[in-house]
Structure formats: structure tokens, C-alpha cells
Design a protein around this motif. Structure first.
Motif, mmCIF file in Angstrom:
data_model
loop_
_atom_site.group_PDB
_atom_site.id
_atom_site.type_symbol
_atom_site.label_atom_id
_atom_site.label_comp_id
_atom_site.label_asym_id
_atom_site.label_seq_id
_atom_site.Cartn_x
_atom_site.Cartn_y
_atom_site.Cartn_z
ATOM 1 N N THR A 153 0.933 -1.068 0.146
ATOM 2 C CA THR A 153 -0.040 -0.112 -0.008
ATOM 3 C C THR A 153 0.981 1.208 0.084
ATOM 4 O O THR A 153 0.761 2.223 -0.773
ATOM 5 C CB THR A 153 -0.894 0.221 1.361
ATOM 6 N N PHE A 154 1.996 1.331 0.870
ATOM 7 C CA PHE A 154 2.665 2.457 0.885
ATOM 8 C C PHE A 154 3.552 2.464 -0.495
ATOM 9 O O PHE A 154 3.441 3.800 -1.036
ATOM 10 C CB PHE A 154 4.006 2.156 1.920
ATOM 11 N N TRP A 155 4.030 1.783 -1.242
ATOM 12 C CA TRP A 155 4.780 1.914 -2.301
ATOM 13 C C TRP A 155 3.822 2.126 -3.457
ATOM 14 O O TRP A 155 4.046 2.969 -4.354
ATOM 15 C CB TRP A 155 5.317 0.564 -2.958
ATOM 16 N N ARG A 156 2.639 1.634 -3.353
ATOM 17 C CA ARG A 156 1.505 1.944 -4.378
ATOM 18 C C ARG A 156 1.372 3.443 -4.374
ATOM 19 O O ARG A 156 1.217 4.250 -5.377
ATOM 20 C CB ARG A 156 0.340 1.055 -4.139
ATOM 21 N N SER A 157 1.032 4.052 -2.976
ATOM 22 C CA SER A 157 0.598 5.357 -2.821
ATOM 23 C C SER A 157 1.941 6.447 -3.271
ATOM 24 O O SER A 157 1.424 7.527 -3.912
ATOM 25 C CB SER A 157 0.348 5.541 -1.539
ATOM 26 N N VAL A 158 3.007 6.010 -2.866
ATOM 27 C CA VAL A 158 4.138 6.862 -3.000
ATOM 28 C C VAL A 158 4.355 6.913 -4.612
ATOM 29 O O VAL A 158 4.627 7.906 -5.296
ATOM 30 C CB VAL A 158 5.330 6.361 -2.411
ATOM 31 N N GLY A 159 4.443 5.665 -5.307
ATOM 32 C CA GLY A 159 4.340 5.676 -6.811
ATOM 33 C C GLY A 159 3.423 6.426 -7.355
ATOM 34 O O GLY A 159 3.664 7.231 -8.463
ATOM 35 N N GLY A 160 2.196 6.558 -7.072
ATOM 36 C CA GLY A 160 1.037 7.110 -7.611
ATOM 37 C C GLY A 160 1.294 8.615 -7.512
ATOM 38 O O GLY A 160 1.228 9.343 -8.336
ATOM 39 N N CYS A 161 1.712 9.109 -6.237
ATOM 40 C CA CYS A 161 2.075 10.556 -6.158
ATOM 41 C C CYS A 161 3.303 10.949 -7.014
ATOM 42 O O CYS A 161 3.097 12.013 -7.701
ATOM 43 C CB CYS A 161 2.650 10.647 -4.623
#
Length: 306
Positions: free
Chosen positions: A43-51
Motif C-alpha cells: 500500500t505504501f509503495w503504491r501510494s508513493v508511486g502514484g504520487c
């Protein structure tokens, strides 16, 4: 977002978003099995990557700097955090099929209840039939999908929590559009991902934030895909479409996600669908088509506000 976004385009946007979401769970399953990443780290990497991808797109397109988020945007970010994190935890606990079906299957019911309690809006007879048909299709898929499906109560509870987060995001997005306060979809996605990343960072650090070093050739492409397609692109489309559609309609169209997940399993993993899966999918798509047809006969959110 243009406040005059046509309803037909909103239907298309949410349909594309749901189709893309259906691939995220499959990618999560592969990452769990082969890289050692857990739900919080994913979830963290998904959100950081999306940002990162949205910021890069804004820089390339010369977009204006997004304004500071208001209280509603922060709440949407928290709802998105619950939606994503609980879903990935449910996938790890009870499997992709059950997690996806319970999460998205509970959406229409929770959204209809929330809309009734919050605004007093009824979904109408056609909407009720659409929700009922969609849930019936999902029940056929789950109950007749084969003997290897494992249902664990803890995983079901996590999937219901994910469905509650999804319902909250949908209702808040629609409510903002009604009041003429909807944000640009890219900005709404950007701030929502930022909130999600900040919330789950301590949990991801405790879980173990990095994949095993010998699995980077698998982990990096999958993480990039998850950040780009079912995150940055899909949520931008979702926020744009959800602003002009009834919440119940959004929730039913989003039930395309289990269908696309099944398509990935067939086309990529080589699984063969049971007859019940084919029948349930047909019922589900018929419900989506019926809700979509009803929406095209209704004025857009912008017209209603005006």
C-alpha cells in the motif's frame, strides 16, 4: 475536472477504473508469493508511486500547483487508506477471489445505506434491481466458482472494512460535486495518495518495507505497474466519473473489478472458468449495463447543481 463532464464519459471513466483495479489484486498476490512484501508495504509503495507519477505528469503538462487539501480531501484520503490497506490484507488472508468479491459486493449496500442516511436520496426501483442483480451475479460466481475457494472470517471482515472505506470515498466525492466543491481529479488523487502514504508508513516500516534483494527483477516492474495503471490512472478516472454519477451506480459499475480479475486469471494464469463463473459474470455485466442505461437518462451532477 470540467464541471460539465458528460454522464456517458463518467460511465466510461468509472468502467475503465474498475477494469484496471481488477489487475491490482493479481499483482498483489504475485508480490506476496515471490518478493516477501506485505500488505502495508505494498500500500505504501503504491501510494508513493502514484504520487510520483502524478507529480511528473503535472510537471510535463505544466499544470498549476495543487491547492492545499481541505478537510473533505483529507477524509477521502483516509477512506482510500482503509480501502486499499484492508483490501490487500484481505487478499493475503483469504485469497484474491473472496477478498475482491466481498469488498466490491458490499459496496452497493453500504453506499445505498450511507446515501439514505446522509442525504435521504433513494436509488429508485431501477437502482434497487440493479444492485440486487449485481449481488446475485457475485453470489453465483463465489458459490459456484469451485471447491478451492477458501473463506476465512478474518479475511471477510477485512474485506468489509475495505468496502466501507470505498463507500466513504464514493459518498464524499459525490457530495463535494453536488455542492460545487469537487477538486480536479488529479489533485484529489495526489492528495489522497499522500495521506495514505503518510498513514501507512510506520506500519510498512514495522512490517518490512523492501522486497527481498533477489526478487527485484519481479518486484520493481510489478510495483511500477501497480503505481501507474490501477493507481495513478485509475483513481484519476474514478474521481472524475464518481463526481457526476449516482453513488449506487458507481458502486455497481465498480463490480466490473471481479470480472477483470477473473479475466486476468484466465488469460495470464491459464485458469479455466467454471460454468457458474460464466453465468455470474453475465448477470453482473447485465446489471452494470442496466444501471449505465438508467444514468444516461438522468441529468449530470453539474446540471443538478446549476
Amino acid at each position: 475536472m470540467s464541471p460539465a463532464l458528460p454522464v456517458r464519459r463518467g460511465l466510461l471513466y468509472v468502467t475503465l477504473a474498475a477494469t484496471a483495479w481488477g489487475t491490482a489484486g493479481a499483482a498483489a498476490s504475485v508480490l506476496y508469493d515471490r518478493t516477501g512484501l506485505g500488505p502495508f508495504a505494498l500500500t505504501f509503495w503504491r501510494s508513493v508511486g502514484g504520487c510520483a507519477l502524478l507529480l511528473a505528469a503535472r510537471a510535463v503538462l505544466g499544470a498549476t500547483r495543487p491547492r492545499r487539501p481541505g478537510a473533505r480531501t483529507l477524509l477521502i484520503g483516509l477512506g482510500l487508506t482503509a480501502f486499499q490497506t484492508a483490501y490487500f490484507m484481505a487478499v493475503a488472508t483469504t485469497g484474491l477471489a473472496v477478498a475482491t468479491v466481498v469488498t466490491l459486493g458490499s459496496g452497493p449496500v453500504l453506499i445505498a445505506l450511507g446515501e439514505r442516511l446522509w442525504t435521504g436520496e433513494r436509488i429508485g426501483r431501477g437502482g434497487a434491481w440493479g444492485v440486487t442483480a449485481a449481488l446475485a451475479g457475485l453470489a453465483v460466481i463465489v458459490l459456484g466458482g469451485g471447491g478451492d475457494t477458501t473463506v476465512r472470517p478474518g479475511g471477510v471482515a477485512l474485506a468489509l472494512a475495505s468496502g466501507a472505506g470505498y463507500a466513504a470515498v464514493t459518498l464524499l466525492t459525490r457530495h463535494a460535486a453536488r455542492r460545487g466543491q469537487a477538486e480536479d481529479p488529479a489533485s484529489a488523487s495526489l492528495w489522497s495518495f499522500a495521506v495514505c502514504a503518510a498513514v501507512v508508513l510506520p506500519l510498512a516500516a514495522a512490517e518490512g518495507p523492501l522486497p527481498r534483494h533477489d526478487t527485484l527483477t519481479v518486484a520493481l516492474p510489478l510495483l511500477l505497474y501497480v503505481a501507474a495503471v490501477p493507481t495513478a490512472l485509475a483513481y484519476g478516472l474514478y474521481f472524475a466519473g464518481a463526481a457526476v454519477l449516482l453513488p449506487a451506480t458507481v458502486s455497481v459499475i465498480a463490480l466490473i473489478e471481479p470480472v477483470s480479475a477473473t479475466a486476468v486469471a484466465i488469460g495470464v494464469l491459464g485458469e479455466r472458468p467454471a460454468p457458474a463463473t460464466v453465468l455470474g459474470t453475465a448477470i453482473l455485466l447485465a446489471a452494470v449495463a442496466g444501471m449505465g442505461a438508467a444514468e444516461t437518462r438522468r441529468p449530470s451532477a453539474a446540471t443538478a447543481v446549476e
